[in-house]
Design a protein around this motif. Structure first.
Motif, short mmCIF file in Angstrom:
data_model
loop_
_atom_site.label_atom_id
_atom_site.label_comp_id
_atom_site.label_asym_id
_atom_site.label_seq_id
_atom_site.Cartn_x
_atom_site.Cartn_y
_atom_site.Cartn_z
N TYR A 31 25.55 40.36 53.75
CA TYR A 31 25.89 40.02 55.14
C TYR A 31 25.80 38.52 55.35
CZ TYR A 31 25.54 39.92 60.24
OH TYR A 31 25.75 39.66 61.57
N MET A 50 30.36 41.75 56.61
CA MET A 50 29.46 42.76 56.04
C MET A 50 29.50 42.73 54.52
SD MET A 50 28.42 44.71 58.78
CE MET A 50 28.63 46.48 58.78
N LEU A 97 23.47 44.21 56.60
CA LEU A 97 23.34 44.39 58.04
C LEU A 97 22.64 45.72 58.26
CD1 LEU A 97 23.78 43.47 60.86
CD2 LEU A 97 25.99 44.60 60.85
N ALA A 98 21.39 45.73 57.87
CA ALA A 98 20.59 46.95 58.03
C ALA A 98 19.52 46.63 59.07
CB ALA A 98 19.99 47.35 56.71
N PRO A 99 18.87 47.62 59.58
CA PRO A 99 17.95 47.35 60.69
C PRO A 99 16.79 46.41 60.36
CG PRO A 99 18.45 49.66 60.58
CD PRO A 99 19.01 49.05 59.34
N TYR A 100 16.38 46.36 59.11
CA TYR A 100 15.10 45.70 58.86
C TYR A 100 15.21 44.48 57.97
CZ TYR A 100 13.98 50.20 60.77
OH TYR A 100 13.94 51.31 61.55
N ASN A 101 16.31 43.78 58.08
CA ASN A 101 16.50 42.61 57.24
C ASN A 101 16.45 41.33 58.04
OD1 ASN A 101 16.90 43.82 54.67
ND2 ASN A 101 18.86 44.55 55.42
N GLU A 102 15.64 40.39 57.60
CA GLU A 102 15.58 39.09 58.25
C GLU A 102 16.80 38.28 57.85
OE1 GLU A 102 12.12 37.78 55.49
OE2 GLU A 102 13.13 35.94 56.17
N GLN A 103 17.19 37.36 58.70
CA GLN A 103 18.29 36.47 58.38
C GLN A 103 17.76 35.13 57.90
OE1 GLN A 103 21.73 36.08 60.76
NE2 GLN A 103 21.74 38.21 61.42
N PHE A 105 18.77 31.20 57.47
CA PHE A 105 19.68 30.26 58.09
C PHE A 105 19.88 29.02 57.23
CE2 PHE A 105 20.73 31.60 62.41
CZ PHE A 105 19.95 32.73 62.52
N ASN B 31 14.78 47.21 65.89
CA ASN B 31 13.69 46.29 65.63
C ASN B 31 13.88 45.04 66.47
OD1 ASN B 31 14.84 43.86 64.03
ND2 ASN B 31 15.67 45.61 62.91
N GLN B 33 12.93 40.80 66.24
CA GLN B 33 12.47 39.75 65.33
C GLN B 33 12.22 38.47 66.12
OE1 GLN B 33 15.08 39.36 61.88
NE2 GLN B 33 15.75 41.49 62.08
N ASN B 92 17.94 44.04 67.20
CA ASN B 92 18.90 44.79 66.41
C ASN B 92 19.01 46.19 66.98
OD1 ASN B 92 18.97 46.94 63.98
ND2 ASN B 92 20.43 45.28 63.64
#
Lengths: 114, 110
Positions: A31, A50, A97-103, A105, B31, B33, B92
């Motif tokens: 993503y 995605m 792009l899943a619920p528990y992934n940090e991005q 930058f 969630n 963040q 999210n």
């Protein structure tokens, strides 16, 4: 080192002169996303991807194009820049792009369109 | 489609004090963040709390989530000058991109 890189970091250009801001990540993330940040407006998403060859519009896609030909790269293209596209731009990536992934930058690209 | 909204917009405290920032959102989430941004730089992920969690800690950070009130708070204890930054919440919902709030500007005065 795991990172998201953007180039250039600073750019001053004139109205109508096509430009590309590159974004690359070395974490094998599926993503990727572009944001612009303006005072008082926070972070607004321009486009996201995605996976390879899959792109979607974000909240403010007008005047921008993107492509995702390779997993690691996600360039942002301004075909005919205008002064209202003067902004601070960020590229970001995450595993999915899943619920528990940090991005993660990139460092940002400060664009001025005269 | 801005979902999270941070409060206050700006906060100024003395070094050593605790800083509390709040985030309210509108729809149900998977969630929430929190990210930090030093002036003009990229955002850095701080902590993620899932919708079925109520509290989470990471070092001097404590995050709470109240899904019934659709709100979250970020507490930074014993603040330092280096904590001076903008703090953003991001939510999210389902398989959709993260939506960021406008941020809280924190100034920690030495």
């Amino acid at each position: 080192e795991a990172q998201v890189t953007q180039n250039p970091r600073y750019l001053i250009t004139v109205t109508g002169k096509k430009l590309t801001v590159t974004c690359s990540q070395n974490m094998n993330h599926e993503y990727m996303s572009w944001y612009r940040q303006d005072p008082g407006l926070g972070l607004r998403q321009i486009y996201y991807s995605m996976n390879v060859e899959v792109t979607d519009k974000g909240d403010v896609p007008e005047g921008y194009k993107v492509s995702r030909k390779e997993k690691r790269n996600f360039p942002l293209i301004l075909e005919s820049p205008s002064p209202n596209q003067t902004s601070l731009y960020f590229c970001a990536s995450s595993y999915r792009l899943a619920p528990y992934n940090e991005q993660f930058f990139g460092p940002g690209t400060r664009l001025t369109v005269l | 489609s801005q979902q999270g909204e941070e409060d206050p917009q700006a906060l100024s405290i003395q070094e050593g004090e605790n800083a509390t920032m709040n985030c309210s959102y509108k729809t149900s989430i998977n969630n929430l963040q929190w990210y930090r941004q030093n002036s003009g730089r990229g955002l850095v992920h701080l902590i993620l709390i899932r919708s079925n969690e109520r509290e989470k800690h990471s070092g001097r950070l404590r995050v709470t989530l109240d899904t019934s009130k659709k709100s979250s708070s970020l507490l930074i204890t014993a603040s330092r000058a280096a904590d001076t930054a903008s703090y953003f919440c991001a939510t999210n919902s389902g398989n959709t991109p993260l939506v960021f709030g406008k941020g809280t500007r924190l100034s920690v005065i030495a």
